[in-house]
Design a protein around this motif. Structure first.
Motif, PDB file in Angstrom:
ATOM      1  N   SER A   1       0.831  -1.210   0.000  1.00 16.25           N
ATOM      2  CA  SER A   1       0.000   0.000   0.000  1.00 16.25           C
ATOM      3  C   SER A   1       0.861   1.254   0.000  1.00 16.25           C
ATOM      4  O   SER A   1       0.573   2.216  -0.719  1.00 16.25           O
ATOM      5  CB  SER A   1      -0.919   0.029   1.226  1.00 16.25           C
ATOM      6  OG  SER A   1      -1.850  -1.012   1.157  1.00 16.25           O
ATOM      7  N   GLN A   2       1.911   1.274   0.805  1.00 17.91           N
ATOM      8  CA  GLN A   2       2.796   2.432   0.863  1.00 17.91           C
ATOM      9  C   GLN A   2       3.523   2.628  -0.461  1.00 17.91           C
ATOM     10  O   GLN A   2       3.764   3.756  -0.873  1.00 17.91           O
ATOM     11  CB  GLN A   2       3.815   2.272   1.985  1.00 17.91           C
ATOM     12  CG  GLN A   2       3.225   2.344   3.357  1.00 17.91           C
ATOM     13  CD  GLN A   2       4.231   1.964   4.429  1.00 17.91           C
ATOM     14  OE1 GLN A   2       5.203   1.242   4.180  1.00 17.91           O
ATOM     15  NE2 GLN A   2       4.001   2.443   5.639  1.00 17.91           N
ATOM     16  N   LEU A   3       3.866   1.540  -1.131  1.00 20.92           N
ATOM     17  CA  LEU A   3       4.572   1.635  -2.399  1.00 20.92           C
ATOM     18  C   LEU A   3       3.684   2.275  -3.464  1.00 20.92           C
ATOM     19  O   LEU A   3       4.118   3.149  -4.202  1.00 20.92           O
ATOM     20  CB  LEU A   3       5.016   0.247  -2.855  1.00 20.92           C
ATOM     21  CG  LEU A   3       5.856   0.201  -4.118  1.00 20.92           C
ATOM     22  CD1 LEU A   3       7.238   0.771  -3.853  1.00 20.92           C
ATOM     23  CD2 LEU A   3       5.968  -1.205  -4.630  1.00 20.92           C
ATOM     24  N   VAL A   4       2.428   1.861  -3.542  1.00 17.49           N
ATOM     25  CA  VAL A   4       1.523   2.358  -4.577  1.00 17.49           C
ATOM     26  C   VAL A   4       0.962   3.732  -4.225  1.00 17.49           C
ATOM     27  O   VAL A   4       0.907   4.622  -5.070  1.00 17.49           O
ATOM     28  CB  VAL A   4       0.382   1.347  -4.818  1.00 17.49           C
ATOM     29  CG1 VAL A   4      -0.666   1.908  -5.759  1.00 17.49           C
ATOM     30  CG2 VAL A   4       0.950   0.044  -5.360  1.00 17.49           C
ATOM     31  N   GLU A   5       0.562   3.918  -2.971  1.00 20.48           N
ATOM     32  CA  GLU A   5      -0.103   5.159  -2.584  1.00 20.48           C
ATOM     33  C   GLU A   5       0.862   6.247  -2.128  1.00 20.48           C
ATOM     34  O   GLU A   5       0.498   7.414  -2.104  1.00 20.48           O
ATOM     35  CB  GLU A   5      -1.107   4.873  -1.470  1.00 20.48           C
ATOM     36  CG  GLU A   5      -2.204   3.930  -1.927  1.00 20.48           C
ATOM     37  CD  GLU A   5      -3.009   3.366  -0.770  1.00 20.48           C
ATOM     38  OE1 GLU A   5      -2.751   3.742   0.395  1.00 20.48           O
ATOM     39  OE2 GLU A   5      -3.892   2.541  -1.044  1.00 20.48           O
ATOM     40  N   GLY A   6       2.061   5.899  -1.729  1.00 19.91           N
ATOM     41  CA  GLY A   6       3.034   6.874  -1.256  1.00 19.91           C
ATOM     42  C   GLY A   6       3.248   6.734   0.232  1.00 19.91           C
ATOM     43  O   GLY A   6       2.434   6.174   0.953  1.00 19.91           O
TER      44      GLY A   6
ATOM     45  N   GLY B   1       4.096   8.485   3.984  1.00 21.91           N
ATOM     46  CA  GLY B   1       4.002   9.702   4.788  1.00 21.91           C
ATOM     47  C   GLY B   1       2.849  10.590   4.375  1.00 21.91           C
ATOM     48  O   GLY B   1       2.059  10.270   3.486  1.00 21.91           O
ATOM     49  N   LYS B   2       2.774  11.738   5.060  1.00 18.07           N
ATOM     50  CA  LYS B   2       1.657  12.650   4.779  1.00 18.07           C
ATOM     51  C   LYS B   2       1.802  13.324   3.418  1.00 18.07           C
ATOM     52  O   LYS B   2       0.820  13.755   2.832  1.00 18.07           O
ATOM     53  CB  LYS B   2       1.532  13.698   5.875  1.00 18.07           C
ATOM     54  CG  LYS B   2       2.682  14.654   5.958  1.00 18.07           C
ATOM     55  CD  LYS B   2       2.457  15.703   7.013  1.00 18.07           C
ATOM     56  CE  LYS B   2       3.601  16.712   6.983  1.00 18.07           C
ATOM     57  NZ  LYS B   2       3.354  17.837   7.830  1.00 18.07           N
ATOM     58  N   ASP B   3       3.039  13.392   2.892  1.00 17.84           N
ATOM     59  CA  ASP B   3       3.263  13.995   1.579  1.00 17.84           C
ATOM     60  C   ASP B   3       3.084  12.989   0.440  1.00 17.84           C
ATOM     61  O   ASP B   3       3.207  13.349  -0.726  1.00 17.84           O
ATOM     62  CB  ASP B   3       4.663  14.602   1.498  1.00 17.84           C
ATOM     63  CG  ASP B   3       4.853  15.731   2.489  1.00 17.84           C
ATOM     64  OD1 ASP B   3       3.846  16.387   2.841  1.00 17.84           O
ATOM     65  OD2 ASP B   3       6.004  15.955   2.922  1.00 17.84           O
ATOM     66  N   LYS B   4       2.828  11.717   0.788  1.00 21.58           N
ATOM     67  CA  LYS B   4       2.626  10.635  -0.187  1.00 21.58           C
ATOM     68  C   LYS B   4       3.781  10.542  -1.180  1.00 21.58           C
ATOM     69  O   LYS B   4       3.608  10.534  -2.385  1.00 21.58           O
ATOM     70  CB  LYS B   4       1.294  10.816  -0.935  1.00 21.58           C
ATOM     71  CG  LYS B   4       0.085  10.802  -0.039  1.00 21.58           C
ATOM     72  CD  LYS B   4      -0.076   9.448   0.621  1.00 21.58           C
ATOM     73  CE  LYS B   4      -1.306   9.422   1.504  1.00 21.58           C
ATOM     74  NZ  LYS B   4      -1.375   8.231   2.306  1.00 21.58           N
TER      75      LYS B   4
END
Length: 168
Positions: free
Chosen positions: A41-46, A48-51
Protein backbone atom coordinates in the motif's frame (compact mmCIF):
# COMPACT_ATOMS: atom_id res chain seq x y z
CA UNK A 1 55.27 36.72 6.95
CA UNK A 2 51.94 35.63 8.41
CA UNK A 3 50.97 36.42 11.94
CA UNK A 4 50.30 33.71 14.47
CA UNK A 5 46.53 34.44 14.41
CA UNK A 6 46.33 33.98 10.65
CA UNK A 7 48.14 30.64 10.87
CA UNK A 8 45.72 29.39 13.56
CA UNK A 9 42.70 30.57 11.56
CA UNK A 10 44.03 28.82 8.46
CA UNK A 11 44.62 25.60 10.45
CA UNK A 12 41.11 25.68 11.96
CA UNK A 13 39.49 26.34 8.56
CA UNK A 14 41.54 23.52 7.02
CA UNK A 15 40.41 21.04 9.72
CA UNK A 16 36.75 22.11 9.33
CA UNK A 17 37.03 21.75 5.56
CA UNK A 18 38.56 18.29 5.80
CA UNK A 19 35.90 17.12 8.28
CA UNK A 20 33.12 18.46 6.05
CA UNK A 21 34.62 16.68 3.06
CA UNK A 22 34.93 13.40 4.98
CA UNK A 23 31.31 13.54 6.17
CA UNK A 24 30.09 14.39 2.64
CA UNK A 25 32.07 11.45 1.20
CA UNK A 26 30.62 9.05 3.80
CA UNK A 27 27.06 10.20 3.15
CA UNK A 28 27.53 9.85 -0.59
CA UNK A 29 28.90 6.32 -0.17
CA UNK A 30 26.10 5.29 2.19
CA UNK A 31 23.42 6.71 -0.10
CA UNK A 32 23.73 3.68 -2.38
CA UNK A 33 23.24 1.26 0.53
CA UNK A 34 20.09 2.75 2.01
CA UNK A 35 17.12 0.44 1.50
CA UNK A 36 13.79 1.87 2.56
CA UNK A 37 11.05 -0.50 3.74
CA UNK A 38 7.59 -0.32 2.18
CA UNK A 39 4.37 -2.28 2.32
CA UNK A 40 2.47 -2.75 -0.97
CA UNK A 41 0.00 0.00 0.00
CA UNK A 42 2.80 2.43 0.86
CA UNK A 43 4.57 1.63 -2.40
CA UNK A 44 1.52 2.36 -4.58
CA UNK A 45 -0.10 5.16 -2.58
CA UNK A 46 3.03 6.87 -1.26
CA UNK A 47 4.78 7.14 2.09
CA UNK A 48 4.00 9.70 4.79
CA UNK A 49 1.66 12.65 4.78
CA UNK A 50 3.26 14.00 1.58
CA UNK A 51 2.63 10.64 -0.19
CA UNK A 52 6.20 10.36 -1.45
CA UNK A 53 6.60 7.49 -3.91
CA UNK A 54 9.90 5.78 -4.77
CA UNK A 55 11.32 6.29 -8.25
CA UNK A 56 11.89 3.42 -10.71
CA UNK A 57 15.42 2.10 -10.27
CA UNK A 58 15.44 2.81 -6.53
CA UNK A 59 16.54 0.02 -4.19
CA UNK A 60 14.02 -0.88 -1.53
CA UNK A 61 12.60 -3.60 0.68
CA UNK A 62 8.96 -4.59 0.59
CA UNK A 63 7.07 -6.79 3.00
CA UNK A 64 3.67 -8.39 2.70
CA UNK A 65 1.80 -11.63 2.21
CA UNK A 66 2.16 -13.82 -0.86
CA UNK A 67 -1.26 -13.92 -2.53
CA UNK A 68 -2.50 -17.53 -2.77
CA UNK A 69 -2.53 -18.74 -6.37
CA UNK A 70 -0.22 -15.99 -7.64
CA UNK A 71 3.11 -17.86 -7.70
CA UNK A 72 4.22 -18.49 -11.29
CA UNK A 73 7.41 -20.42 -12.00
CA UNK A 74 9.24 -20.60 -15.32
CA UNK A 75 9.74 -24.32 -16.08
CA UNK A 76 13.03 -23.70 -17.92
CA UNK A 77 14.78 -21.50 -15.36
CA UNK A 78 14.75 -20.39 -11.73
CA UNK A 79 12.57 -17.35 -12.53
CA UNK A 80 9.52 -16.94 -10.34
CA UNK A 81 6.98 -14.17 -9.94
CA UNK A 82 4.35 -13.70 -7.27
CA UNK A 83 2.03 -11.04 -5.92
CA UNK A 84 2.34 -9.37 -2.52
CA UNK A 85 -0.52 -7.73 -0.67
CA UNK A 86 -1.20 -6.06 2.65
CA UNK A 87 -4.53 -4.25 3.03
CA UNK A 88 -4.97 -2.82 -0.43
CA UNK A 89 -3.07 -2.81 -3.71
CA UNK A 90 -1.22 -5.80 -5.06
CA UNK A 91 2.46 -5.56 -6.04
CA UNK A 92 4.21 -8.07 -8.31
CA UNK A 93 7.65 -9.35 -7.33
CA UNK A 94 9.93 -11.08 -9.84
CA UNK A 95 12.89 -13.11 -8.62
CA UNK A 96 15.48 -15.34 -10.24
CA UNK A 97 17.04 -17.80 -7.87
CA UNK A 98 16.21 -20.36 -5.23
CA UNK A 99 13.43 -19.32 -2.89
CA UNK A 100 13.75 -20.01 0.85
CA UNK A 101 12.40 -23.34 2.10
CA UNK A 102 9.78 -21.54 4.21
CA UNK A 103 8.39 -19.63 1.20
CA UNK A 104 4.79 -20.51 0.37
CA UNK A 105 1.50 -18.90 -0.60
CA UNK A 106 -0.23 -17.04 2.19
CA UNK A 107 3.15 -16.56 3.91
CA UNK A 108 4.62 -13.26 5.04
CA UNK A 109 7.86 -12.38 3.25
CA UNK A 110 10.30 -9.52 2.80
CA UNK A 111 11.83 -8.95 -0.64
CA UNK A 112 14.79 -6.71 -1.34
CA UNK A 113 15.36 -5.39 -4.82
CA UNK A 114 14.84 -2.61 -7.34
CA UNK A 115 11.60 -0.89 -8.30
CA UNK A 116 10.88 -1.58 -11.99
CA UNK A 117 7.61 0.36 -12.19
CA UNK A 118 5.00 1.50 -9.69
CA UNK A 119 3.73 -2.05 -8.99
CA UNK A 120 6.66 -4.31 -9.99
CA UNK A 121 9.84 -5.15 -8.09
CA UNK A 122 12.82 -7.08 -9.40
CA UNK A 123 13.98 -8.81 -6.22
CA UNK A 124 17.57 -9.79 -5.55
CA UNK A 125 16.75 -11.47 -2.23
CA UNK A 126 13.61 -13.01 -0.75
CA UNK A 127 13.33 -13.72 2.97
CA UNK A 128 10.58 -15.86 4.46
CA UNK A 129 9.26 -15.62 7.97
CA UNK A 130 11.16 -17.85 10.44
CA UNK A 131 8.21 -19.22 12.40
CA UNK A 132 4.91 -18.12 13.89
CA UNK A 133 6.57 -16.02 16.59
CA UNK A 134 9.37 -14.21 14.76
CA UNK A 135 8.92 -11.23 12.48
CA UNK A 136 11.31 -8.36 11.70
CA UNK A 137 10.29 -5.35 13.83
CA UNK A 138 9.58 -3.05 10.89
CA UNK A 139 7.39 -5.68 9.23
CA UNK A 140 5.49 -6.30 12.48
CA UNK A 141 4.82 -2.58 12.87
CA UNK A 142 3.74 -2.08 9.25
CA UNK A 143 1.53 -5.17 9.10
CA UNK A 144 0.01 -4.97 12.58
CA UNK A 145 -3.53 -6.39 12.48
CA UNK A 146 -3.55 -7.04 8.72
CA UNK A 147 -5.22 -10.13 7.36
CA UNK A 148 -5.63 -10.76 3.63
CA UNK A 149 -9.10 -11.75 2.45
CA UNK A 150 -9.35 -12.89 -1.19
CA UNK A 151 -11.80 -10.81 -3.26
CA UNK A 152 -14.05 -13.86 -3.80
CA UNK A 153 -14.60 -14.15 -0.03
CA UNK A 154 -15.36 -10.44 0.38
CA UNK A 155 -18.67 -10.86 -1.44
CA UNK A 156 -19.64 -13.85 0.72
CA UNK A 157 -19.17 -12.07 4.06
CA UNK A 158 -22.17 -10.84 5.95
CA UNK A 159 -22.36 -7.11 6.50
CA UNK A 160 -22.98 -7.72 10.21
CA UNK A 161 -20.13 -10.22 10.59
CA UNK A 162 -17.35 -9.22 12.95
CA UNK A 163 -14.03 -8.69 11.09
CA UNK A 164 -11.45 -11.34 11.80
CA UNK A 165 -8.46 -10.39 13.87
CA UNK A 166 -5.11 -11.99 14.10
CA UNK A 167 -1.85 -12.30 12.37
CA UNK A 168 -1.46 -11.86 8.69
Amino acid sequence: MQSRRQKRLFAVLLVIGLLTGAVAAMLYALQQNIDLFYTPSQLVEGLGKDKIKPQPGQRLRIGGMVVPGSVQRDPDSLKVSFDLVDTGPVVTVTFEGILPDLFREGQGIVAQGTLVDQTTIAATEVLAKHDEEYMPPEVAEALKGIRHVPPSQLQQKNSDAKPAEGRY
